[in-house]
Design an enzyme around this catalytic site. Structure first.
Site, PDB file in Angstrom:
ATOM      1  N   LYS A  20       0.844  -1.199   0.000  1.00  0.00           N
ATOM      2  CA  LYS A  20       0.000   0.000   0.000  1.00  0.00           C
ATOM      3  C   LYS A  20       0.879   1.249   0.000  1.00  0.00           C
ATOM      4  CE  LYS A  20      -1.957  -1.394   3.778  1.00  0.00           C
ATOM      5  NZ  LYS A  20      -2.825  -1.629   4.937  1.00  0.00           N
ATOM      6  N   THR A  29      -8.122   9.466   8.174  1.00  0.00           N
ATOM      7  CA  THR A  29      -7.686   8.215   7.546  1.00  0.00           C
ATOM      8  C   THR A  29      -7.636   7.058   8.542  1.00  0.00           C
ATOM      9  OG1 THR A  29      -5.361   8.802   7.943  1.00  0.00           O
ATOM     10  CG2 THR A  29      -6.323   9.473   5.838  1.00  0.00           C
ATOM     11  N   GLY A  62      -8.331   3.837  10.207  1.00  0.00           N
ATOM     12  CA  GLY A  62      -9.007   2.607   9.823  1.00  0.00           C
ATOM     13  C   GLY A  62      -8.923   2.252   8.356  1.00  0.00           C
ATOM     14  N   THR A  63      -8.088   2.946   7.586  1.00  0.00           N
ATOM     15  CA  THR A  63      -8.009   2.638   6.150  1.00  0.00           C
ATOM     16  C   THR A  63      -7.517   1.217   5.907  1.00  0.00           C
ATOM     17  OG1 THR A  63      -5.861   3.759   6.154  1.00  0.00           O
ATOM     18  CG2 THR A  63      -7.743   5.000   5.313  1.00  0.00           C
ATOM     19  N   GLY A  64      -6.496   0.798   6.646  1.00  0.00           N
ATOM     20  CA  GLY A  64      -5.962  -0.545   6.441  1.00  0.00           C
ATOM     21  C   GLY A  64      -6.948  -1.626   6.833  1.00  0.00           C
ATOM     22  N   CYS A  65      -7.628  -1.423   7.934  1.00  0.00           N
ATOM     23  CA  CYS A  65      -8.643  -2.386   8.377  1.00  0.00           C
ATOM     24  C   CYS A  65      -9.764  -2.481   7.351  1.00  0.00           C
ATOM     25  CB  CYS A  65      -9.231  -1.957   9.719  1.00  0.00           C
ATOM     26  SG  CYS A  65      -8.022  -1.714  11.039  1.00  0.00           S
TER      27      CYS A  65
END
Length: 382
Positions: A163, A196, A198-201
């Site tokens: 990412k 931003t 929680g973007t990865g979750c």
């Protein structure tokens, strides 16, 4: 996608609701999946940081997994904050037994967006066992470095999504890599928002949901990225910075592979009059290109466009629904708009009012409730 993919999220709880289990449940639900959970830790956190972490014992995590998988089954698994090295090893062993053909998406959470550490050195060292069984591992750039780099991750046999959100510049690139090299990459303009968290979750649980529904890894990743970008654009701005994304506002934005009706375009012969009319219907104008084109958005995310034409209106009908139909129509009437029919109950179970816009297009304002999608005469099994 299959009708209701069953998705198990193994992750930590975020009391602020923006990341972790809470973000996973929102994402899975919005994408049409059934969310199940095995909570690995409970955090006390908000947009400003993590103030405390309680790690759930490894056996309790396994018990949660057993309880849901033995009853509901599972089509895909998302792994987020794992809590401890012991839990990482135990979860990996358990998934090897229970997951079967289910896709496993591993998001190697190490640090919260606020900067708080969410994994110690022993836990990070145990991530190798999770990568051994993962279909896909989704680190951001700092996490990739902590895992030893691209080659080190791929050596575990997992696919890798690198990412690019932590990279520099106005453009970011995500790379999907397999054992034989790059599978796909996507480059997009950075969305300049401070929220931003929680973007990865969200991305990893979205990929799990799409794969659980039958999409390929590449297609699932592409759709999941789109969902994350729309949720970023819809962030509710609840706090000054590092706030949650707007999962609940991503409804009809191309997030499902199946066809959906989300845009209608109709003619107008008097641009200014038509724009004023639809503003009085309480639609939100989002594009203004006089004298030829305008676009409006409804509360559900459907858009309605006007384009200039010298052709007369046809006999199509535009339907707009509201749960407060009578009050809505009363407000519109008080603004000076004339109705052909004020709200009344119809034999098919809807309450309807009718009027025409300045071009002559027929507009039906109505409330149907469950009778729109589930009328008494709905085709059996559909």
């Amino acid at each position: 996608m299959k009708k209701l993919p069953r998705i198990l999220s193994i992750a930590g709880s975020d009391s602020g609701g923006g990341a972790g289990i809470q973000a996973d449940i929102k994402t899975i639900t919005m994408l049409g999946g059934y969310a199940m959970t095995a909570i690995t830790s409970v955090t006390a956190q908000n947009s400003r940081g993590v103030s405390d972490v309680h790690v759930v014992p490894a056996q309790m995590v396994l018990d949660q997994m057993d309880a849901v998988v033995s009853d509901f089954g599972v089509d895909a698994v998302k792994i987020g904050m794992i809590g401890s090295a012991e839990t990482a090893m135990a979860v990996a062993d358990k998934l090897a037994d229970v997951a079967g053909d289910a896709a496993i998406i591993f998001d190697p959470v190490m640090v919260a967006t606020s900067g708080a550490a969410l994994a110690d050195e022993a836990t990070i060292a145990a991530f190798g066992r999770l990568m051994d069984i993962a279909t896909l591992t989704t680190p951001n750039l700092p996490e990739l470095d902590a895992l030893g780099g691209e080659a080190a991750v791929l050596s575990h046999g997992t696919h890798l999504l690198i990412k690019g959100g932590h990279g520099a510049g106005d453009m970011l690139t995500d790379r999907l890599i397999g054992q034989d090299g790059d599978i796909a990459q996507w480059s997009d303009a950075r969305i300049d928002v401070p929220h931003t968290h929680g973007t990865g979750c969200t991305l990893s649980s979205a990929i799990a949901t799409y794969m659980g529904g039958g999409l390929t890894l590449e297609d699932a990743t592409a759709h999941a990225r789109h969902f994350v970008r729309m949720a970023l654009r819809s962030a509710p701005d609840l706090v000054p910075g590092n706030g949650p994304m707007g999962h609940g506002d991503v409804r009809l934005d191309g997030i499902f592979p199946a066809p959906m009706l989300n845009q209608i375009t109709i003619g107008c012969s008097d641009y200014a009059a038509s724009v004023a009319f639809y503003k009085k219907l309480r639609l939100t104008q989002i594009v203004d290109s006089p004298p030829r084109y305008a676009r409006f958005e409804s509360a559900g995310g459907v858009t309605l466009s006007l384009h200039y034409t010298d052709q007369p209106a046809g006999d199509h009908v535009i339907y707009l629904e509201s749960a407060r139909l009578d009050a809505w129509c009363s407000d519109i009437a008080q603004s000076g708009i004339t109705f052909d029919q004020m709200p009344r109950d119809e034999s098919w179970g809807w309450r309807e009012a009718r009027l025409r816009d300045p071009h002559g297009n027929i507009i039906c304002l109505y409330h149907a409730g469950e009778n729109r999608r589930y009328p008494a005469w709905r085709i059996s099994g559909s």
